[in-house]
Scaffold this motif. Sequence first.
Motif, PDB file in Angstrom:
ATOM      1  N   LEU A  48       1.375  -0.173   3.049  1.00 19.60           N
ATOM      2  CA  LEU A  48       0.333   0.337   2.180  1.00 19.60           C
ATOM      3  C   LEU A  48      -0.149  -0.732   1.213  1.00 19.60           C
ATOM      4  CD1 LEU A  48       1.723   3.887   1.285  1.00 19.60           C
ATOM      5  CD2 LEU A  48      -0.207   3.352   2.791  1.00 19.60           C
ATOM      6  N   PRO A  49      -1.423  -0.731   0.880  1.00 15.99           N
ATOM      7  CA  PRO A  49      -1.914  -1.635  -0.167  1.00 15.99           C
ATOM      8  C   PRO A  49      -1.390  -1.204  -1.525  1.00 15.99           C
ATOM      9  CG  PRO A  49      -3.641  -0.128   0.519  1.00 15.99           C
ATOM     10  CD  PRO A  49      -2.490   0.105   1.445  1.00 15.99           C
ATOM     11  N   TYR A  50      -1.577  -2.033  -2.527  1.00 19.11           N
ATOM     12  CA  TYR A  50      -1.104  -1.695  -3.864  1.00 19.11           C
ATOM     13  C   TYR A  50      -2.000  -2.353  -4.905  1.00 19.11           C
ATOM     14  CZ  TYR A  50       1.182  -6.246  -3.167  1.00 19.11           C
ATOM     15  OH  TYR A  50       1.442  -7.563  -2.886  1.00 19.11           O
ATOM     16  N   ILE A  51      -2.067  -1.712  -6.080  1.00 13.88           N
ATOM     17  CA  ILE A  51      -2.803  -2.236  -7.223  1.00 13.88           C
ATOM     18  C   ILE A  51      -1.793  -2.570  -8.308  1.00 13.88           C
ATOM     19  CG2 ILE A  51      -4.655  -1.794  -8.893  1.00 13.88           C
ATOM     20  CD1 ILE A  51      -5.733   0.338  -7.024  1.00 13.88           C
ATOM     21  N   VAL A  65      -5.493  -6.333  -6.494  1.00 16.34           N
ATOM     22  CA  VAL A  65      -5.215  -5.537  -5.293  1.00 16.34           C
ATOM     23  C   VAL A  65      -4.698  -6.459  -4.205  1.00 16.34           C
ATOM     24  CG1 VAL A  65      -6.144  -3.873  -3.632  1.00 16.34           C
ATOM     25  CG2 VAL A  65      -7.123  -4.009  -5.931  1.00 16.34           C
ATOM     26  N   ASP A  66      -3.697  -5.998  -3.471  1.00 15.97           N
ATOM     27  CA  ASP A  66      -3.152  -6.795  -2.377  1.00 15.97           C
ATOM     28  C   ASP A  66      -2.485  -5.864  -1.377  1.00 15.97           C
ATOM     29  OD1 ASP A  66      -2.478  -8.973  -0.836  1.00 15.97           O
ATOM     30  OD2 ASP A  66      -1.573 -10.095  -2.488  1.00 15.97           O
ATOM     31  N   CYS A  67      -2.053  -6.456  -0.279  1.00 15.07           N
ATOM     32  CA  CYS A  67      -1.348  -5.712   0.759  1.00 15.07           C
ATOM     33  C   CYS A  67      -0.392  -6.674   1.445  1.00 15.07           C
ATOM     34  CB  CYS A  67      -2.341  -5.126   1.766  1.00 15.07           C
ATOM     35  SG  CYS A  67      -1.609  -3.969   2.962  1.00 15.07           S
ATOM     36  N   ALA A  68       0.772  -6.186   1.818  1.00 20.57           N
ATOM     37  CA  ALA A  68       1.757  -7.049   2.468  1.00 20.57           C
ATOM     38  C   ALA A  68       1.193  -7.646   3.753  1.00 20.57           C
ATOM     39  CB  ALA A  68       3.030  -6.260   2.769  1.00 20.57           C
ATOM     40  N   ALA A  89     -11.384  -1.544  -2.940  1.00 20.98           N
ATOM     41  CA  ALA A  89     -10.638  -2.585  -2.223  1.00 20.98           C
ATOM     42  C   ALA A  89      -9.370  -2.007  -1.604  1.00 20.98           C
ATOM     43  CB  ALA A  89     -10.296  -3.725  -3.179  1.00 20.98           C
ATOM     44  N   TYR A  90      -8.689  -1.153  -2.354  1.00 22.93           N
ATOM     45  CA  TYR A  90      -7.495  -0.454  -1.849  1.00 22.93           C
ATOM     46  C   TYR A  90      -7.853   0.316  -0.576  1.00 22.93           C
ATOM     47  CZ  TYR A  90      -3.422   2.728  -2.056  1.00 22.93           C
ATOM     48  OH  TYR A  90      -2.285   3.450  -1.778  1.00 22.93           O
ATOM     49  N   ALA A  91      -8.983   1.045  -0.624  1.00 23.74           N
ATOM     50  CA  ALA A  91      -9.406   1.856   0.522  1.00 23.74           C
ATOM     51  C   ALA A  91      -9.788   0.986   1.715  1.00 23.74           C
ATOM     52  CB  ALA A  91     -10.579   2.739   0.115  1.00 23.74           C
ATOM     53  N   TYR A  92     -10.337  -0.197   1.448  1.00 28.56           N
ATOM     54  CA  TYR A  92     -10.741  -1.077   2.544  1.00 28.56           C
ATOM     55  C   TYR A  92      -9.536  -1.504   3.376  1.00 28.56           C
ATOM     56  CZ  TYR A  92     -13.567  -4.580   4.929  1.00 28.56           C
ATOM     57  OH  TYR A  92     -14.233  -5.305   5.876  1.00 28.56           O
ATOM     58  N   PHE A  93      -8.377  -1.720   2.696  1.00 28.74           N
ATOM     59  CA  PHE A  93      -7.155  -2.032   3.436  1.00 28.74           C
ATOM     60  C   PHE A  93      -6.750  -0.886   4.360  1.00 28.74           C
ATOM     61  CE2 PHE A  93      -6.217  -5.276   0.093  1.00 28.74           C
ATOM     62  CZ  PHE A  93      -5.978  -6.342   0.940  1.00 28.74           C
ATOM     63  N   LEU A  94      -7.136   0.327   3.997  1.00 26.65           N
ATOM     64  CA  LEU A  94      -6.832   1.503   4.824  1.00 26.65           C
ATOM     65  C   LEU A  94      -7.923   1.769   5.858  1.00 26.65           C
ATOM     66  CD1 LEU A  94      -5.533   3.933   2.032  1.00 26.65           C
ATOM     67  CD2 LEU A  94      -4.189   2.460   3.554  1.00 26.65           C
TER      68      LEU A  94
END
Length: 438
Positions: free
Chosen positions: A132-135, A124-127, A364-369
Amino acid sequence: MSVDIKTPRCQKFYSDRETIRDVRGGAEVIRSLGVKYLPLEPREHPEDYKRRLARSLFINFTEDMVKDLSAKPFVRPIVIRSKLHQSIADDIVKRVDGRGTSLAGLCSAVFEDAVWNGTSFFAVDCAVNGGLPYIYHLSADKILGFKLDEDDRLTEIRIAETTIVPDGEWGEEEVGRVRVFKRTGEVVTWSLWENGDSGYRQVVADQPFALKVIPIFPVHSSAVVPSGELFVPSPVRDLVRENLEHYRKLSDYSNILHLTSCPSIFITGIESDQQIVIGASAAVIGQVGATMAYVESNGSATGAGREAIQDLERKMKSRGAGFLENTGATETATGRALEAGQTNNKVAIIATNEASALEPALAAYAYFLKIANPDFIVDINTDYGITSNPEELTALASARTMGDLSREDYLQEMKRRGILRNEFSLADNEDRIATEMV
């Protein structure tokens, strides 16, 4: 030690998968490796070997089996349920990596890689500049080194990457990179190293990461993972060896057929320098007592070779079927139990491990949001080979009518057979029935 060097245990797992990578590359890779998998016979001339290699056929039974098994968990859609964030869950199912890849497409790739390699990963990462994050899928082949704490959680990992950069006005070149994550308590940092003329140099130094965990989530092909390890052995390693043995036997068989399919002429009583012409309009004149005859194989060797090849093919097919044999209740590597009443086989175990790995990846994706309370539950199909023919459906309905089968079990069986949608919830169904009866 350079940042791009594999640690001994990562190198060991990578080396152990060398043959698997070659077979995964297909017929062109196997043929290009020549004597590695098709030995040069004693006193065999190199030119004869080249011709034998050219007509040797590699049939990738392993790839066919892996693709077939990897398709089974996705004959029904993956479902993500969330009481609080269902709209986000629905959006993830449609596009999980910001490039239009569906969740089913990503999970299928991770699943297939786990069957080949033993372990594969969600990452999982985000720019850095937002968005938006991405998996995405991370292969075990990219892991250079890692460290785990006493609870087997990652505290450090090095990942090999490549990127394409401009080269002049029109050209481009591929550049190697290494991404490093480190965790101290709940603080995670990341750094980036890039290969250049003088080796790897750090281009991004220890930047704070938005998550409290290193965002790498393994999907194992085994229910048991040795403590302190991040990988498990490939479940297809024996099949790969048999596949290569089949390649060699098939090459031998083809070569024997090539040599024995045309009979040879055996002649006695004729001068060695006498010109011989064979044909319908020609005759051979020899001394008194001279003989001429065709000599050919009786076929016993070719028959035995064919039987050996067929036996090996049956053995390989049996290995594929073994992946779908139920073995009773088990506890998966990720702690999610498969109960005795559920389909429980190697494919189901991998699917369950994948669902369990995807849930923290979604968190983890949701945490970026900036979602503090993610409640995503992943449902991946683990029922394979379950039929829904009219006789079975009638038998189930009859058992329910006679009171021999509970309503919950009846609905579960209907769901297993695909009659009810994959996201069908027994609890929600009971609530709706109770509301209708008021």
